[in-house]
Design a protein around this motif. Structure first.
Motif, PDB file in Angstrom:
ATOM      1  N   PRO A   1     104.048  32.045 100.769  1.00  0.00           N
ATOM      2  CA  PRO A   1     104.814  33.221 100.346  1.00  0.00           C
ATOM      3  C   PRO A   1     105.695  33.739 101.485  1.00  0.00           C
ATOM      4  O   PRO A   1     105.239  33.841 102.632  1.00  0.00           O
ATOM      5  CB  PRO A   1     103.738  34.242  99.974  1.00  0.00           C
TER       6      PRO A   1
ATOM      7  N   GLU B   1     106.656  36.607 101.921  1.00  0.00           N
ATOM      8  CA  GLU B   1     106.262  37.960 102.281  1.00  0.00           C
ATOM      9  C   GLU B   1     105.343  37.989 103.509  1.00  0.00           C
ATOM     10  O   GLU B   1     105.104  39.045 104.077  1.00  0.00           O
ATOM     11  CB  GLU B   1     105.555  38.645 101.086  1.00  0.00           C
TER      12      GLU B   1
ATOM     13  N   THR C   1     114.513  37.019  94.658  1.00  0.00           N
ATOM     14  CA  THR C   1     113.186  37.090  94.053  1.00  0.00           C
ATOM     15  C   THR C   1     113.194  36.559  92.621  1.00  0.00           C
ATOM     16  O   THR C   1     114.237  36.487  91.977  1.00  0.00           O
ATOM     17  CB  THR C   1     112.664  38.541  94.042  1.00  0.00           C
TER      18      THR C   1
ATOM     19  N   VAL D   1     106.490  30.028  92.499  1.00  0.00           N
ATOM     20  CA  VAL D   1     106.875  31.358  92.972  1.00  0.00           C
ATOM     21  C   VAL D   1     106.734  32.316  91.785  1.00  0.00           C
ATOM     22  O   VAL D   1     107.444  32.181  90.787  1.00  0.00           O
ATOM     23  CB  VAL D   1     108.326  31.377  93.512  1.00  0.00           C
TER      24      VAL D   1
ATOM     25  N   GLU E   1     108.052  37.658  93.593  1.00  0.00           N
ATOM     26  CA  GLU E   1     107.935  37.020  94.897  1.00  0.00           C
ATOM     27  C   GLU E   1     109.295  36.467  95.308  1.00  0.00           C
ATOM     28  O   GLU E   1     110.128  36.140  94.463  1.00  0.00           O
ATOM     29  CB  GLU E   1     106.913  35.880  94.874  1.00  0.00           C
TER      30      GLU E   1
END
Length: 196
Positions: free
Chosen positions: A30, A32, A56, A107, A111
């Motif tokens: 990820p 993030e 995203t 994904v 995300e």
């Protein structure tokens, strides 16, 4: 003592990687996660502008509910193309650092699939460079996505998609090649230069 030295060495190595002028890679992790934070990767004390873009997964497309995306790439070529993109950006704007990270694999909705960051002395250059970067990435990187849909159809209707920009770029490149070829080659493009 040894553990401290190893830890310090690892931190120094990570810091050196963070300070590279171009950071380009593909990952299944990820975006993030902290190590993929493009702002952190491109910030520069000599720069007053840092622009970042995160693409995203949205929850809909063309009237259908999207449950997730799945990305695949011709990885070696994709990284090569992204490095060339960094060179293009540097040829157009006086920027300091560039980071382009693209996700592979599944994904989920909300995300990030792609993260781009650019730093420059002034805001205009980094903002323009990030805008250019996402559009060029879609046009030149061999990265494909599969949209998975919800509802009754579910994965039955799941579709692999190539970016429309990539298709256009490929068509334009093919057209340029044909125009540059001598008339005999453009009409008969079998690659055989011998005449019968």
């Amino acid at each position: 003592k040894r553990k401290k030295k190893k830890k310090k060495k690892k931190e120094d190595k990570e810091e050196a990687a963070e300070r590279e002028e171009n950071v380009v890679y593909l990952t299944t992790e990820p975006l993030e996660k902290r190590e993929h934070d493009v702002r952190r990767l491109v910030v520069d004390p000599a720069c007053g502008g840092v622009a970042c873009f995160l693409g995203t997964t949205r929850d809909h497309f063309d009237g259908k509910t999207v449950t997730r995306l799945e990305y695949e790439a011709y990885e070696e070529l994709a990284v090569k193309q992204l490095r060339l993109l960094c060179a293009e950006i540097r040829g157009k704007w006086p920027v300091s650092r560039i980071a382009i990270i693209h996700r592979l694999g599944v994904v989920q909705v909300e995300e990030a699939s792609v993260a781009i960051g650019v730093s420059s002395v002034h805001r205009k250059e980094c903002l323009e460079a990030v805008h250019y970067a996402i559009n060029r990435l879609k046009a030149i990187a061999p990265i494909w996505k599969k949209e998975h849909y919800g509802g009754a159809a579910g994965d039955v209707d799941a579709k692999w998609k190539q970016n429309a920009e990539f298709c256009k770029e490929s068509i334009v490149a093919e057209d340029r090649r044909r125009v540059a070829a001598p008339p005999s080659r453009a009409a008969d493009d079998d690659g055989d230069d011998t005449k019968e």
